[in-house]
Design a protein around this motif. Structure first.
Motif, PDB file in Angstrom:
ATOM      1  N   THR A 356      31.985   3.728   7.671  1.00  0.00           N
ATOM      2  CA  THR A 356      31.745   4.617   6.528  1.00  0.00           C
ATOM      3  C   THR A 356      30.285   4.705   6.094  1.00  0.00           C
ATOM      4  OG1 THR A 356      32.167   2.856   4.902  1.00  0.00           O
ATOM      5  CG2 THR A 356      34.072   4.166   5.647  1.00  0.00           C
ATOM      6  N   LEU A 357      29.449   3.727   6.459  1.00  0.00           N
ATOM      7  CA  LEU A 357      28.073   3.690   5.956  1.00  0.00           C
ATOM      8  C   LEU A 357      27.265   4.881   6.467  1.00  0.00           C
ATOM      9  CD1 LEU A 357      26.169   1.964   4.226  1.00  0.00           C
ATOM     10  CD2 LEU A 357      25.378   0.877   6.335  1.00  0.00           C
ATOM     11  N   ARG A 358      26.577   5.564   5.512  1.00  0.00           N
ATOM     12  CA  ARG A 358      25.771   6.739   5.856  1.00  0.00           C
ATOM     13  C   ARG A 358      24.291   6.526   5.523  1.00  0.00           C
ATOM     14  NH1 ARG A 358      30.070   7.391   7.721  1.00  0.00           N
ATOM     15  NH2 ARG A 358      31.401   9.242   7.733  1.00  0.00           N
ATOM     16  N   HIS A 359      23.992   5.892   4.398  1.00  0.00           N
ATOM     17  CA  HIS A 359      22.609   5.721   3.933  1.00  0.00           C
ATOM     18  C   HIS A 359      22.310   4.228   3.839  1.00  0.00           C
ATOM     19  CE1 HIS A 359      19.030   6.770   1.345  1.00  0.00           C
ATOM     20  NE2 HIS A 359      19.217   5.496   0.993  1.00  0.00           N
ATOM     21  N   TYR A 360      21.196   3.793   4.491  1.00  0.00           N
ATOM     22  CA  TYR A 360      20.876   2.367   4.552  1.00  0.00           C
ATOM     23  C   TYR A 360      19.370   2.201   4.402  1.00  0.00           C
ATOM     24  CZ  TYR A 360      20.995  -2.453   6.348  1.00  0.00           C
ATOM     25  OH  TYR A 360      20.878  -3.812   6.492  1.00  0.00           O
ATOM     26  N   ASP A 361      18.928   1.541   3.322  1.00  0.00           N
ATOM     27  CA  ASP A 361      17.510   1.408   3.038  1.00  0.00           C
ATOM     28  C   ASP A 361      17.158  -0.055   2.803  1.00  0.00           C
ATOM     29  OD1 ASP A 361      14.884   1.595   2.210  1.00  0.00           O
ATOM     30  OD2 ASP A 361      15.236   3.216   0.776  1.00  0.00           O
ATOM     31  N   PRO A 379      25.853   0.796  12.449  1.00  0.00           N
ATOM     32  CA  PRO A 379      27.014   1.628  12.107  1.00  0.00           C
ATOM     33  C   PRO A 379      26.886   3.011  12.735  1.00  0.00           C
ATOM     34  CG  PRO A 379      26.311   0.387  10.190  1.00  0.00           C
ATOM     35  CD  PRO A 379      25.289   0.127  11.256  1.00  0.00           C
ATOM     36  N   PRO A 380      27.879   3.462  13.476  1.00  0.00           N
ATOM     37  CA  PRO A 380      27.738   4.652  14.321  1.00  0.00           C
ATOM     38  C   PRO A 380      27.583   5.963  13.570  1.00  0.00           C
ATOM     39  CG  PRO A 380      30.025   3.908  14.272  1.00  0.00           C
ATOM     40  CD  PRO A 380      29.223   2.868  13.570  1.00  0.00           C
ATOM     41  N   ASN A 381      27.978   5.997  12.301  1.00  0.00           N
ATOM     42  CA  ASN A 381      27.914   7.242  11.540  1.00  0.00           C
ATOM     43  C   ASN A 381      26.737   7.288  10.574  1.00  0.00           C
ATOM     44  OD1 ASN A 381      30.359   8.379  12.674  1.00  0.00           O
ATOM     45  ND2 ASN A 381      31.475   6.868  11.471  1.00  0.00           N
ATOM     46  N   ILE A 382      25.756   6.412  10.788  1.00  0.00           N
ATOM     47  CA  ILE A 382      24.603   6.358   9.906  1.00  0.00           C
ATOM     48  C   ILE A 382      23.828   7.677   9.972  1.00  0.00           C
ATOM     49  CG2 ILE A 382      22.921   5.413  11.554  1.00  0.00           C
ATOM     50  CD1 ILE A 382      23.404   3.999   8.062  1.00  0.00           C
ATOM     51  N   GLU A 383      23.395   8.152   8.810  1.00  0.00           N
ATOM     52  CA  GLU A 383      22.640   9.395   8.733  1.00  0.00           C
ATOM     53  C   GLU A 383      21.195   9.168   8.305  1.00  0.00           C
ATOM     54  OE1 GLU A 383      24.772  11.969   6.124  1.00  0.00           O
ATOM     55  OE2 GLU A 383      26.583  12.016   7.365  1.00  0.00           O
ATOM     56  N   GLN A 384      20.965   8.163   7.456  1.00  0.00           N
ATOM     57  CA  GLN A 384      19.616   7.881   6.968  1.00  0.00           C
ATOM     58  C   GLN A 384      19.353   6.385   7.079  1.00  0.00           C
ATOM     59  OE1 GLN A 384      18.706   9.878   3.165  1.00  0.00           O
ATOM     60  NE2 GLN A 384      20.653  10.981   3.391  1.00  0.00           N
ATOM     61  N   LEU A 385      18.306   6.024   7.803  1.00  0.00           N
ATOM     62  CA  LEU A 385      17.978   4.620   8.039  1.00  0.00           C
ATOM     63  C   LEU A 385      16.507   4.399   7.715  1.00  0.00           C
ATOM     64  CD1 LEU A 385      18.688   1.811   9.060  1.00  0.00           C
ATOM     65  CD2 LEU A 385      18.372   2.617  11.392  1.00  0.00           C
ATOM     66  N   ARG A 407      19.854  11.599  10.779  1.00  0.00           N
ATOM     67  CA  ARG A 407      18.986  12.686  10.305  1.00  0.00           C
ATOM     68  C   ARG A 407      17.596  12.177   9.926  1.00  0.00           C
ATOM     69  NH1 ARG A 407      20.106  14.685   5.752  1.00  0.00           N
ATOM     70  NH2 ARG A 407      21.756  13.298   5.007  1.00  0.00           N
ATOM     71  N   LYS A 408      17.514  10.960   9.377  1.00  0.00           N
ATOM     72  CA  LYS A 408      16.228  10.430   8.945  1.00  0.00           C
ATOM     73  C   LYS A 408      16.074   8.997   9.452  1.00  0.00           C
ATOM     74  CE  LYS A 408      16.271  13.251   4.735  1.00  0.00           C
ATOM     75  NZ  LYS A 408      16.173  13.256   3.252  1.00  0.00           N
ATOM     76  N   PHE A 409      14.942   8.723  10.122  1.00  0.00           N
ATOM     77  CA  PHE A 409      14.678   7.385  10.663  1.00  0.00           C
ATOM     78  C   PHE A 409      13.236   7.013  10.327  1.00  0.00           C
ATOM     79  CE2 PHE A 409      13.397   4.394  14.042  1.00  0.00           C
ATOM     80  CZ  PHE A 409      14.387   3.439  13.881  1.00  0.00           C
ATOM     81  N   TYR A 410      13.075   6.010   9.443  1.00  0.00           N
ATOM     82  CA  TYR A 410      11.758   5.580   8.992  1.00  0.00           C
ATOM     83  C   TYR A 410      11.558   4.105   9.329  1.00  0.00           C
ATOM     84  CZ  TYR A 410      10.813   9.878   6.389  1.00  0.00           C
ATOM     85  OH  TYR A 410      10.558  11.184   6.050  1.00  0.00           O
ATOM     86  N   MET A 411      10.527   3.833  10.171  1.00  0.00           N
ATOM     87  CA  MET A 411      10.188   2.457  10.554  1.00  0.00           C
ATOM     88  C   MET A 411       8.678   2.251  10.499  1.00  0.00           C
ATOM     89  SD  MET A 411      12.520   0.141  11.512  1.00  0.00           S
ATOM     90  CE  MET A 411      11.741  -0.789  12.811  1.00  0.00           C
ATOM     91  N   ALA A 412       8.001   2.974   9.624  1.00  0.00           N
ATOM     92  CA  ALA A 412       6.545   2.896   9.540  1.00  0.00           C
ATOM     93  C   ALA A 412       6.083   1.518   9.066  1.00  0.00           C
ATOM     94  CB  ALA A 412       6.022   3.969   8.600  1.00  0.00           C
TER      95      ALA A 412
END
Length: 517
Positions: A356-361, A379-385, A407-412
């Motif tokens: 169920t997890l979609r947004h993870y910060d 989690p396979p359904n992640i949308e924002q990481l 949709r969004k992947f931030y690792m800066a």
């Protein structure tokens, strides 16, 4: 290492035995690592062997003593599990069964080796105490029925296996009854009010910025500042953002005057014996404690019975230690950013919020882990990481390729090295990609130039085929090669930053065809 002859010969699936010093290890011994000898426990589980050739005689042995010997090396100084028996009622209860170290050991075997018996032990050590009636042959899950429910479903659906009790010896044919209907979902309004009062007292409520209504008997708790209730007067939302909450994260407060807890049960780790606090607001859906002064670690286990909690936000506090991504069974949104967390607990596929997890910060923490381990299971359904501004080092894993909804992947601003993964399957949805500034930090992986921070080699061609990409920031790395003419495919691109790399040749004219950049 143990030179007992009861050690399966390495690579032998016929049950022939040999000295442990040559064929297997029980503990993390330097000699084992040097010889690259795998653990006896894992090898027994992989082969399924339980009949061994000892001095030319066949001996039937369980794999469990071997694995238990290995876990005793990893999990030292643990208290033994106690069993409390009521002979009149013909019932038995475990006391002190939950053990996070043993939970992790057995769960790795359960998931990695897909071993049903390992899942039995994992469920008990991860989920805690339970009670068994000999007359009805029914189990009652005292600590965390939601946790047992996850294991029960995982074993049945993934392994075609039925969980069996281990701590209480009830016979080999007895299986755990379905715990999924045993979840806790009721609490009286008076008890919910007491739980809120416990949160107030634990976080220095007298000095909150806004405490309108709190602790005033004439004011119904559903009208207190930051509290929302449903039509049944159960608390569904706690939103106390930037409200000067100070102190330990208020998971629960024990009711020390509870006379129902007596005798040996006072020693119990049972989470159900905790009466007031966040952990038993069972209808809670949203928790937002952003920008306060909460400190210490979080006891995640007791929160897992909040089956309806979908949003967990504790950004901007002073929390430390290990963090758990899948805090409750139904999470969709988790924000742990701007704290001082250092490590992430292994994500477990058996948990409900794995799907169920979609947004993870987890950005702006002090996470110092290798990227391949950190993101080995996502989690396979992640949308924002979001995981920028940490000390995450090493190579990004290829598992990122399978995130078809990302949709969004931030690792800066980490210490990544190696090449960019292709993100092939993700590029149908990926809109924002930022892995810039990997050269500013030095992670523990820097032993030679090939492992120095900064992404290397050329930019994968698949990036230029991402029709949905709006932000692409690869600045401050060690990328080589040239900008592909396919850059013109990025029709909706708004931000493109490739500065401070080792790119060569001229800028392709197709770059000027982009309207948004």
């Amino acid at each position: 290492m143990d030179d007992s002859p009861f050690c399966l010969k390495y690579g032998d699936s016929n049950g022939n035995m040999g000295p442990a010093s040559e064929h297997c290890c029980y503990c993390k011994d330097p000699t084992c690592e040097e010889l690259k000898i795998q653990s006896a426990c894992r090898f027994y589980i992989k082969t399924g062997v339980n009949t061994f050739n000892v001095n030319e005689e066949l001996v039937v042995k369980s794999i469990v003593p071997v694995c238990e010997k290995e876990v005793s090396c990893s999990c030292k100084d643990t208290e033994p599990v106690k069993l409390v028996t009521n002979y009149k009622e013909n019932s038995t209860q475990t006391v002190g069964l939950h053990n996070e170290c043993k939970c992790d050991f057995w769960y790795r075997l359960c998931e990695d080796e897909r071993a049903g018996e390992a899942c039995d032990y994992a469920a008990e050590y991860c989920c805690g105490d339970y009670w068994y009636s000999g007359e009805t042959e029914i189990f009652s899950y005292k600590d965390s029925p939601s946790c047992y429910c996850d294991f029960y479903n995982y074993a049945r659906n993934e392994l075609d296996y039925h969980l069996k009790p281990k701590a209480i010896n009830v016979g080999k044919d007895i299986e755990f009854n379905n715990p999924c209907g045993d979840t806790w979902n009721t609490l009286s309004p008076d008890d919910e009010k007491k739980s809120l009062e416990a949160i107030y007292k634990a976080t220095n409520g007298k000095n909150w910025t806004n405490s309108n209504g709190w602790m005033i008997n004439e004011t119904y708790h559903c009208y207190w500042h930051g509290i929302t209730c449903n039509i049944e007067n159960s608390v569904t939302r706690i939103e106390l953002k930037d409200n000067n909450l100070v102190g330990q994260f208020p998971v629960y407060t024990r009711d020390k005057d509870d006379t129902r807890i007596s005798g040996d049960l006072k020693m119990s780790s049972s989470w159900k014996d905790t009466k007031y606090g966040l952990a038993n607001l069972y209808k809670l859906q949203v928790l937002d404690l952003t920008d306060n002064k909460l400190t210490g670690t979080i006891d995640y286990g007791v929160l897992y019975n909040l089956n309806e909690l979908t949003t967990f936000i504790v950004s901007g506090n002073q929390l430390i230690g290990e963090f758990e991504a899948l805090v409750t069974p139904s999470l969709t949104h988790v924000d742990l950013s701007y704290n001082s967390f250092t490590t992430m607990h292994r994500i477990r596929k058996c948990k409900g919020s794995y799907e169920t997890l979609r947004h993870y910060d987890v950005s702006n923490n002090a996470i110092q882990q290798e990227a391949t381990e950190l993101f080995r299971i996502i989690p396979p359904n992640i949308e924002q990481l979001y995981a920028s501004h940490n000390i995450i080092y090493g190579k990004l894993p290829q598992t990122l390729n399978g995130l078809s909804k990302l949709r969004k992947f931030y690792m800066a601003s980490n210490a990544l090295s190696g090449t960019l993964p292709a993100f092939t399957e993700s590029f149908t949805t990926l809109q924002e990609l930022d892995v810039s500034n990997q050269k500013s930090l030095e992670g523990p992986d820097v032993s030679n130039q090939s492992k120095a921070p900064g992404l290397t080699e050329s930019i994968p061609e698949d990036i230029w085929r991402s029709l949905s990409l709006k932000i692409l920031n690869l600045a401050s790395n060690r990328l080589e090669g040239s900008i592909s003419p396919l850059v013109s495919n990025l029709a909706v691109l708004e931000v493109l930053n490739l500065s401070n790399n080792c790119l060569k040749s001229s800028i392709p004219p197709q770059l000027g065809m982009l309207e948004g950049a």
